[in-house]
Design an enzyme around this catalytic site. Sequence first.
Site, mmCIF file in Angstrom:
data_model
loop_
_atom_site.group_PDB
_atom_site.id
_atom_site.type_symbol
_atom_site.label_atom_id
_atom_site.label_comp_id
_atom_site.label_asym_id
_atom_site.label_seq_id
_atom_site.Cartn_x
_atom_site.Cartn_y
_atom_site.Cartn_z
ATOM 1 N N ASP A 97 -39.359 32.848 -18.978
ATOM 2 C CA ASP A 97 -40.809 32.716 -19.084
ATOM 3 C C ASP A 97 -41.400 32.838 -17.675
ATOM 4 O O ASP A 97 -40.689 32.678 -16.682
ATOM 5 C CB ASP A 97 -41.124 31.349 -19.701
ATOM 6 C CG ASP A 97 -42.607 31.093 -19.838
ATOM 7 O OD1 ASP A 97 -43.355 32.057 -20.070
ATOM 8 O OD2 ASP A 97 -43.010 29.928 -19.706
ATOM 9 N N GLU A 109 -45.168 31.733 -16.618
ATOM 10 C CA GLU A 109 -46.053 30.633 -16.226
ATOM 11 C C GLU A 109 -45.401 29.281 -16.516
ATOM 12 O O GLU A 109 -44.858 29.058 -17.584
ATOM 13 C CB GLU A 109 -47.377 30.744 -16.973
ATOM 14 C CG GLU A 109 -48.191 31.968 -16.570
ATOM 15 C CD GLU A 109 -49.463 32.081 -17.380
ATOM 16 O OE1 GLU A 109 -50.340 31.220 -17.235
ATOM 17 O OE2 GLU A 109 -49.570 33.034 -18.174
ATOM 18 N N SER A 129 -43.201 37.287 -21.050
ATOM 19 C CA SER A 129 -44.376 36.439 -20.911
ATOM 20 C C SER A 129 -45.447 36.814 -21.915
ATOM 21 O O SER A 129 -45.606 37.977 -22.268
ATOM 22 C CB SER A 129 -44.936 36.578 -19.485
ATOM 23 O OG SER A 129 -46.139 35.846 -19.358
#
Length: 201
Positions: free
Chosen positions: A7, A9, A90
Amino acid sequence: MYITCLDLEGVLVPEIWIAFAKATGIEELKKTTRDEPDYDKLMKYRIGILKEHGLGLKEIQDVIATIDPMPGAKEFLDELRSFCQVIILSDTFTQFASPLMKKLGWPTIFCNSLVVNESGEVTDFKMRVENSKFTTVKALQSIGYDTIASGDSYNDLGMIKASKAGFLFKSPDKIKEDNPDLPAFETYDELLNAIKGVVNS
C-alpha cells in the site's frame, strides 16, 4: 518468484487526504479507508466536500507537493527492491502519485484516475478494476508469482489475506484487533526482515 505488493498511503507516505484536510482546515476530509471500508462511498463523500468548498485538483496537488515520504520509507523501498520485485498497489490517483513516486525513486505503482473537468473541478473517479488490490494480487498469482502483501487499512485486507504472506503495517488498533491472525509491524526493519524471511524460506 515473489512480488511484494505494498500500500502507499500510511505505509510509505502520509495520508494525502489528511494532509489536505489540515492544509484547508476541512475536518470532514480527514476520513480515510481506515475509517470507511466502502471506497466508492468515501470518494463520493470527498468529491461532494470539494465541490461544496470550491476546491479542485490544483489545490490538492499544491498540498501533495509539500508531502515527503515517511522517514526511512525510501531506504526501506530501495533495500526491498534489491532482493524482490515490488509493486505499489494504491487506491490513490495518477494525478496525485507522480510527485510522491519521484521522491521514492520511481517505484512501479498501479492506481486509479480522477475525472477532472476543464476548470479543474474533480467530478468523478475511475477505478482501474473493481476491488483492485485483491484483483491485482490474484492476477499476479495467475501468471506464476507468489505475492507478499502489506498495508494498513480495510482496503488492504483482501490482498494481504490472498497472498502467500501478508502483514499489517502501522495499522489502527481496531484493524489489528479484528485480524489477530495477521502479523502486525510498526517499523520498516521489522517489515523488511519479515519479507526477507519469506523470500529466503
